[in-house]
Design a protein around this motif. Structure first.
Motif, short mmCIF file in Angstrom:
data_model
loop_
_atom_site.label_atom_id
_atom_site.label_comp_id
_atom_site.label_asym_id
_atom_site.label_seq_id
_atom_site.Cartn_x
_atom_site.Cartn_y
_atom_site.Cartn_z
N CYS A 110 -52.18 -20.48 34.03
CA CYS A 110 -51.87 -21.14 35.40
C CYS A 110 -52.87 -20.60 36.42
CB CYS A 110 -50.31 -20.58 35.76
SG CYS A 110 -50.08 -18.94 35.80
N ALA A 111 -52.70 -20.94 37.40
CA ALA A 111 -53.89 -20.84 38.62
C ALA A 111 -52.93 -20.06 39.57
CB ALA A 111 -54.58 -21.72 39.01
N VAL A 112 -53.54 -19.18 40.34
CA VAL A 112 -53.00 -18.34 41.62
C VAL A 112 -52.84 -19.31 42.81
CG1 VAL A 112 -55.05 -17.29 42.38
CG2 VAL A 112 -52.97 -16.29 42.66
N ASP A 113 -53.67 -20.30 42.91
CA ASP A 113 -53.56 -20.89 44.25
C ASP A 113 -54.16 -22.29 44.08
OD1 ASP A 113 -56.38 -20.33 44.22
OD2 ASP A 113 -55.92 -18.86 45.66
N ASP A 114 -54.12 -23.38 44.99
CA ASP A 114 -54.96 -24.82 45.32
C ASP A 114 -54.59 -25.05 46.64
OD1 ASP A 114 -56.60 -26.62 44.68
OD2 ASP A 114 -55.17 -27.63 43.23
N TYR A 115 -55.68 -25.96 47.04
CA TYR A 115 -55.49 -26.39 48.36
C TYR A 115 -54.47 -27.63 48.39
CZ TYR A 115 -59.71 -23.83 48.53
OH TYR A 115 -60.50 -22.58 48.46
N ALA A 116 -53.76 -27.83 49.30
CA ALA A 116 -52.76 -28.87 49.26
C ALA A 116 -53.22 -30.16 49.89
CB ALA A 116 -51.38 -28.47 50.13
N GLY A 117 -53.16 -31.20 49.18
CA GLY A 117 -53.44 -32.35 49.70
C GLY A 117 -54.72 -32.95 49.36
N ILE A 118 -55.66 -32.37 48.38
CA ILE A 118 -57.07 -32.92 48.29
C ILE A 118 -56.59 -33.86 46.75
CG2 ILE A 118 -59.11 -32.14 46.84
CD1 ILE A 118 -59.42 -29.80 48.28
N GLU A 119 -57.38 -34.79 47.13
CA GLU A 119 -57.09 -36.07 46.13
C GLU A 119 -57.60 -35.56 44.61
OE1 GLU A 119 -60.70 -38.85 45.76
OE2 GLU A 119 -60.60 -37.89 47.63
N PRO A 120 -56.43 -35.77 43.59
CA PRO A 120 -56.74 -35.25 42.31
C PRO A 120 -58.03 -35.69 41.76
CG PRO A 120 -54.64 -36.42 42.59
CD PRO A 120 -55.31 -36.79 43.74
N CYS A 126 -58.76 -26.42 43.39
CA CYS A 126 -58.70 -25.34 42.45
C CYS A 126 -58.33 -25.69 41.02
CB CYS A 126 -58.00 -24.18 42.98
SG CYS A 126 -58.45 -23.66 44.34
N SER A 127 -57.31 -26.63 40.96
CA SER A 127 -56.77 -27.01 39.81
C SER A 127 -57.89 -27.76 38.99
CB SER A 127 -55.51 -27.79 39.90
OG SER A 127 -54.46 -27.06 40.56
N GLU A 128 -58.52 -28.70 39.71
CA GLU A 128 -59.63 -29.31 38.98
C GLU A 128 -60.72 -28.61 38.43
OE1 GLU A 128 -59.67 -32.41 37.99
OE2 GLU A 128 -61.74 -32.55 37.26
N ARG A 129 -61.04 -27.36 39.12
CA ARG A 129 -62.28 -26.56 38.72
C ARG A 129 -61.58 -25.78 37.51
NH1 ARG A 129 -63.54 -23.25 43.57
NH2 ARG A 129 -62.06 -24.81 44.87
N VAL A 130 -60.51 -25.33 37.55
CA VAL A 130 -59.67 -24.83 36.28
C VAL A 130 -59.80 -25.57 35.09
CG1 VAL A 130 -57.64 -23.62 35.10
CG2 VAL A 130 -58.39 -23.24 37.78
N ARG A 131 -59.47 -26.94 35.47
CA ARG A 131 -59.64 -27.84 34.38
C ARG A 131 -61.10 -28.06 33.65
NH1 ARG A 131 -57.09 -31.79 37.48
NH2 ARG A 131 -54.76 -31.01 36.91
N ARG A 132 -62.01 -27.98 34.61
CA ARG A 132 -63.29 -28.34 34.08
C ARG A 132 -63.81 -26.95 33.50
NH1 ARG A 132 -66.67 -32.02 38.77
NH2 ARG A 132 -64.69 -33.42 38.98
N GLN A 133 -63.54 -25.74 34.02
CA GLN A 133 -64.08 -24.46 33.46
C GLN A 133 -63.66 -24.08 32.18
OE1 GLN A 133 -63.99 -21.73 36.88
NE2 GLN A 133 -65.02 -23.17 37.94
N LEU A 134 -61.89 -24.40 32.15
CA LEU A 134 -61.36 -23.74 30.99
C LEU A 134 -60.64 -24.60 30.15
CD1 LEU A 134 -59.89 -20.57 32.91
CD2 LEU A 134 -61.75 -20.55 31.00
N VAL A 135 -59.95 -25.66 30.60
CA VAL A 135 -59.09 -26.36 29.85
C VAL A 135 -59.90 -27.26 29.12
CG1 VAL A 135 -57.50 -28.51 30.02
CG2 VAL A 135 -57.24 -26.55 31.79
#
Ligand code: F6R
Length: 239
Positions: A63-73, A79-88
């Motif tokens: 899971c991730a500690v944080d992410d900006y609200a309202g950034i387009e998926p 931050c979620s997208e970077r976790v996807r690209r860096q780890l997932v």
């Protein structure tokens, strides 16, 4: 525990091994990650190690500690997208193996996110970076220490960084971010915080040796019984 490494590269390698050990443990719960300049090379090292000698990723839950609200998926500033690209993606994890805050929207998003974390057994190890002002996650100075996940108001410095690194126009800049609160972070069974560079030496000293107070959010880590500070020589230079 404080571990000091001669170079940032040695720190990244050690942190990558700690991360791999944590995800491979057969314990319940999630391994929490953070994004940023410090954790990116750690994730890169994890991905390289996996590419060279693949390990069994089927039991991994992150899971991730944080992410900006309202950034387009899918936007790289998320931050979620970077976790996807860096780890997932590099580790070939399924979407259900990564609980990412970007998926949670609306006013109740923080509570929903935290409830999902609890449902999956809580966080067994949370890896963090440290801001120059002592922030962890989006817990900026002044955040009450008893807070669970919440929508934090983003300071101008964070908006400037998003603009500089990802070209996000100021008009589309998020105003808030979903973050685990200090209380949520302290509920992790283990915390690993990685810090490099002379610019952070003063705040490292305050967080580790100063009084525990809301002016330095990372000072709250003194209240946890299992915290590993991973520092390069420069970040440790004022201890
Ligand atoms: C980002 C996050 C932040 C960073 C912190 C340090 O997901 O949680 O608290 O860890 O801003 O960032 P860097 O490593 O870029 O200095």
């Amino acid at each position: 525990m404080i571990n000091v490494y001669d170079t940032p590269q040695q720190l990244y390698a050690a942190a990558a091994w700690l991360w791999i050990r944590a995800v491979l443990e057969s314990e319940d719960g999630l391994v929490g990650v953070a994004t940023g300049a410090t954790t990116t090379p750690i994730h890169q090292a994890v991905a390289l190690l996996y590419a060279a000698a693949p390990f069994d990723t089927r039991g991994i839950q992150i899971c991730a500690v944080d992410d900006y609200a309202g950034i387009e998926p899918g936007h790289i500033a998320s931050c979620s997208e970077r976790v996807r690209r860096q780890l997932v993606q590099p580790l070939g994890l399924g979407e259900e193996q990564a609980l990412l805050p970007g998926r949670f929207t609306g006013r109740d998003a923080p509570q929903h996110y935290e409830a999902q974390i609890a449902q999956r057994g809580g966080i067994r190890m949370q890896m963090l970076g440290l801001g120059e002002d002592g922030h962890i996650g989006f817990n900026y100075p002044g955040t009450p220490m008893g807070s669970g996940a919440f929508l934090a108001l983003l300071p101008q410095s964070t908006k400037d960084t998003l603009h500089r690194l990802y070209g996000l126009p100021m008009a589309k800049m998020p105003t808030h971010g979903l973050t685990l609160g200090i209380r949520s972070i302290l509920m992790s069974r283990r915390i690993v915080i990685a810090v490099t560079g002379a610019r952070k030496a003063a705040i490292v000293r305050e967080a580790i040796l100063g009084p525990v107070n809301e002016r330095v959010p990372a000072s709250a880590l003194q209240l946890h019984r299992d915290v590993a500070w991973l520092l390069d020589r420069e970040a440790a230079s004022k201890l």
